[in-house]
Design an enzyme around this catalytic site. Structure first.
Site, PDB file in Angstrom:
ATOM      1  N   HIS A  63      55.968 -60.783  85.553  1.00  0.00           N
ATOM      2  CA  HIS A  63      56.263 -62.480  86.178  1.00  0.00           C
ATOM      3  C   HIS A  63      57.823 -62.712  85.856  1.00  0.00           C
ATOM      4  CE1 HIS A  63      56.445 -64.595  81.864  1.00  0.00           C
ATOM      5  NE2 HIS A  63      55.957 -63.685  81.859  1.00  0.00           N
ATOM      6  N   CYS A  64      57.973 -63.721  85.819  1.00  0.00           N
ATOM      7  CA  CYS A  64      59.037 -63.836  86.116  1.00  0.00           C
ATOM      8  C   CYS A  64      58.116 -66.004  86.109  1.00  0.00           C
ATOM      9  CB  CYS A  64      59.408 -64.858  87.001  1.00  0.00           C
ATOM     10  SG  CYS A  64      59.100 -65.265  88.987  1.00  0.00           S
ATOM     11  N   LYS A  65      59.165 -67.527  85.889  1.00  0.00           N
ATOM     12  CA  LYS A  65      58.329 -68.248  86.096  1.00  0.00           C
ATOM     13  C   LYS A  65      57.512 -69.068  87.309  1.00  0.00           C
ATOM     14  CE  LYS A  65      60.545 -73.537  85.648  1.00  0.00           C
ATOM     15  NZ  LYS A  65      58.984 -73.538  85.463  1.00  0.00           N
ATOM     16  N   LEU A  92      54.800 -67.511  85.025  1.00  0.00           N
ATOM     17  CA  LEU A  92      54.420 -68.571  83.945  1.00  0.00           C
ATOM     18  C   LEU A  92      53.213 -70.006  84.219  1.00  0.00           C
ATOM     19  CD1 LEU A  92      54.996 -68.430  80.794  1.00  0.00           C
ATOM     20  CD2 LEU A  92      57.094 -69.132  81.464  1.00  0.00           C
TER      21      LEU A  92
END
Length: 177
Positions: A63-65, A92
């Protein structure tokens, strides 16, 4: 190669059961400001598939933002060699929207790219203002910043980001938490 998306609720269930390893591909400064509890930091800038050799039997979720950075690097992430791997749908931001627990540290600086945007924008505006009020030669400041942004986009090297990373408020959070 593509990785399937997994919902935040489904991921939480897998993590609670100890069946998944959540891998945060953002940079250390971003992770320091906020991260999902239990996420392992493996920034794309230093990503090494061998960092996960002990976890190959678990389900991997990257995952990232927002999910965009993860989706853009799916081939590289899939090469980490997990038997089963996913992307956190919405990143996120979706985790937060689902009301799931986050660790937040508001003392940590905002992420480096936002700092670059604020600094570059301020310098361009200042150059334009000074050119209008003081001397037309100040427009060179705006031109210099614009040229630097083009150079950063073409080469992938951002000198301003490198300088900002050395600032005291960023150096405190330069290593993984």
């Amino acid at each position: 190669m593509t990785l399937q998306a997994i919902s935040p609720d489904r991921l939480k269930t897998l993590m609670d059961a100890g069946q998944a390893v959540l891998i945060d591909i953002r940079e250390p400064s971003e992770h320091a400001r906020e991260h999902i509890l239990g996420a392992r930091l493996a920034p794309l800038s230093a990503f090494d598939r061998h960092d996960f050799d002990r976890d190959k039997d678990k389900v991997a979720v990257f995952h990232c933002k927002s999910g965009n950075r993860t989706a853009m690097n799916v081939t590289r992430l899939a090469a980490a060699g997990f038997r089963e791997a996913y992307i956190l749908q919405g990143g996120l931001d979706a985790w937060r929207k689902a009301g799931l627990p986050l660790h937040e540290n508001r003392d940590a600086p905002i992420d480096l790219m936002r700092q670059v945007q604020i600094t570059a924008g301020s310098m361009v505006a200042l150059g334009a203002l000074l050119a209008w009020l003081v001397s037309p030669w100040f427009i060179a400041l705006s031109g210099f910043v614009g040229a630097g942004l083009v150079f950063a986009g073409v080469t992938g090297f951002c000198g301003m980001a490198r300088l900002l990373a050395l600032m005291p408020w960023n150096r405190r959070f330069a290593t993984p938490a």
